[in-house]
Write a protein that holds these residues in place. Structure first.
Motif, PDB file in Angstrom:
ATOM      1  N   LYS A 160       0.836  -1.194   0.000  1.00 56.94           N
ATOM      2  CA  LYS A 160       0.000   0.000   0.000  1.00 56.94           C
ATOM      3  C   LYS A 160       0.874   1.248   0.000  1.00 56.94           C
ATOM      4  CE  LYS A 160      -0.751   1.888   3.560  1.00 56.94           C
ATOM      5  NZ  LYS A 160      -0.768   2.950   4.566  1.00 56.94           N
TER       6      LYS A 160
ATOM      7  N   SER B 206       3.089  -2.340   5.759  1.00 61.53           N
ATOM      8  CA  SER B 206       2.302  -1.890   4.600  1.00 61.53           C
ATOM      9  C   SER B 206       2.516  -2.769   3.363  1.00 61.53           C
ATOM     10  CB  SER B 206       2.639  -0.437   4.271  1.00 61.53           C
ATOM     11  OG  SER B 206       3.987  -0.316   3.885  1.00 61.53           O
ATOM     12  N   CYS B 207       3.333  -3.821   3.500  1.00 61.02           N
ATOM     13  CA  CYS B 207       3.585  -4.738   2.378  1.00 61.02           C
ATOM     14  C   CYS B 207       3.280  -6.170   2.816  1.00 61.02           C
ATOM     15  CB  CYS B 207       5.074  -4.743   1.993  1.00 61.02           C
ATOM     16  SG  CYS B 207       5.761  -3.163   1.535  1.00 61.02           S
ATOM     17  N   ARG B 208       2.926  -7.027   1.861  1.00 62.05           N
ATOM     18  CA  ARG B 208       2.939  -8.472   2.136  1.00 62.05           C
ATOM     19  C   ARG B 208       4.214  -9.032   1.520  1.00 62.05           C
ATOM     20  NH1 ARG B 208      -2.864  -8.305   1.675  1.00 62.05           N
ATOM     21  NH2 ARG B 208      -3.696  -8.794   3.737  1.00 62.05           N
TER      22      ARG B 208
HETATM   23  O1  C5P Z   1      -6.100  -5.973   3.385  1.00 64.01           O
HETATM   24  P1  C5P Z   1      -5.697  -5.877   1.947  1.00 64.01           P
HETATM   25  O2  C5P Z   1      -5.498  -7.199   1.296  1.00 64.01           O
HETATM   26  O3  C5P Z   1      -6.612  -4.975   1.149  1.00 64.01           O
HETATM   27  O4  C5P Z   1      -4.262  -5.149   1.977  1.00 64.01           O
HETATM   28  C1  C5P Z   1      -3.506  -4.956   0.801  1.00 64.01           C
HETATM   29  C2  C5P Z   1      -2.135  -4.407   1.181  1.00 64.01           C
HETATM   30  O5  C5P Z   1      -2.266  -3.104   1.725  1.00 64.01           O
HETATM   31  C3  C5P Z   1      -1.419  -5.226   2.251  1.00 64.01           C
HETATM   32  O6  C5P Z   1      -0.034  -5.252   1.969  1.00 64.01           O
HETATM   33  C4  C5P Z   1      -1.672  -4.466   3.523  1.00 64.01           C
HETATM   34  O7  C5P Z   1      -0.609  -4.631   4.450  1.00 64.01           O
HETATM   35  C5  C5P Z   1      -1.740  -3.036   3.029  1.00 64.01           C
HETATM   36  N1  C5P Z   1      -2.638  -2.206   3.842  1.00 64.01           N
HETATM   37  C6  C5P Z   1      -2.127  -1.211   4.657  1.00 64.01           C
HETATM   38  N2  C5P Z   1      -2.964  -0.426   5.401  1.00 64.01           N
HETATM   39  C7  C5P Z   1      -4.290  -0.607   5.371  1.00 64.01           C
HETATM   40  C8  C5P Z   1      -4.840  -1.617   4.549  1.00 64.01           C
HETATM   41  C9  C5P Z   1      -3.989  -2.416   3.801  1.00 64.01           C
HETATM   42  O8  C5P Z   1      -0.908  -1.018   4.688  1.00 64.01           O
HETATM   43  N3  C5P Z   1      -5.079   0.174   6.107  1.00 64.01           N
END
Ligand code: C5P
Length: 255
Positions: free
Chosen positions: A178, A202-204
């Motif tokens: 994200k 913020s990453c997978r």
């Molecule tokens: O939950 P979702 O699959 O939509 O998340 C997609 C990516 O965005 C993931 O890497 C998750 O860590 C990140 N994300 C984030 N902050 C959020 C929602 C999702 O960093 N509020």
């Protein structure tokens, strides 16, 4: 946190605090150990130190590449100096492999390679739980223009190309991530730059061989060894703080 109280606090989020910076147009971004995911709250010891360092490393590389970010320099273990921007109220998610909300929403098995990278937009609103929105919503409600969206999409895809390669080089698959963007004004000129953080929050990030999760999903899914996973990401990137894990519990702030 005596040193923190001397500065004016601008904003406090779940994982970070923003303070007024030492000069106009700057802010100090402080990384906490707190973690939150929907109703779940917790603390991951050393997370703030690691995310500060990892985000510094990745944003420095992006700045060098000509993809401008808000990052200026790291100040200490938990703080970095950033440029003050007008945050665009969107989360821009780039996905390479099905996981998380995409896997759930569309019923695609987690781990399925996507036919191409997919960019999604979410409206930043805590009470609404960051609903997914389309370009139509974004332009109609004036959160960003079509030109802004083109810029953000182009930057997000460049970041994806660069980070995918960088992580692959250290045995990690970039599943998704994200980004947040902000507007930087220079007289009458506006440029969109990357803001917030880029980190295992913020990453997978999955180990390329074992598919082990090395990111915040360990916290979200109660998999344990969260701190160790974040440390391993830093170690593979070659930036584990000197002194190793012992350093991570170091002083909360240093001036
Ligand atoms: O939950 P979702 O699959 O939509 O998340 C997609 C990516 O965005 C993931 O890497 C998750 O860590 C990140 N994300 C984030 N902050 C959020 C929602 C999702 O960093 N509020």
């Amino acid at each position: 946190m005596a040193s923190m109280s001397r500065r004016r606090q601008i904003y406090e989020g779940k994982a970070k605090v923003l303070f007024e910076g030492p000069e106009p147009g700057t802010l100090v971004q402080y990384f906490k150990d707190d973690a939150a995911a929907q109703q779940k709250r917790g603390t991951i010891t050393g997370k703030g130190v690691l995310n500060n360092r990892i985000s510094e490393y990745l944003m420095t590389k992006l700045n060098e590449l000509g993809v401008q970010t808000h990052f200026v320099r790291r100040l200490n273990m938990r703080e970095q100096l950033v440029r003050e921007v007008e945050i665009i109220p969107l989360q821009v998610v780039v996905r390479n492999v099905a996981a998380g909300s995409l896997a759930t929403r569309l019923g695609i098995a987690e781990g399925t390679q996507l036919p191409r990278s997919i960019v999604e937009y979410y409206y930043k609103s805590e009470p609404l739980h960051d609903p997914m929105v389309s370009e139509e919503h974004i332009t109609a409600f004036g959160w960003a223009s079509t030109q802004d969206l083109d810029d953000m999409m182009a930057m997000a895809l460049r970041v994806n190309d660069f980070l995918s390669g960088l992580f692959l080089g250290v045995g990690i698959r970039l599943v998704d991530f994200k980004l947040e963007f902000g507007r930087l004004w220079n007289n009458d000129e506006m440029r969109i730059i990357i803001a917030d953080e880029i980190s295992p929050d913020s990453c997978r990030l999955w180990d390329i061989k074992t598919n082990d999760k090395m990111d915040k999903d360990r916290f979200r899914e109660d998999l344990g060894q969260v701190e160790e996973a974040y440390q391993e990401v830093a170690r593979r990137l070659g930036i584990l703080p000197e002194g190793g894990p012992a350093d991570l519990k170091g002083p909360k702030t240093m001036q």
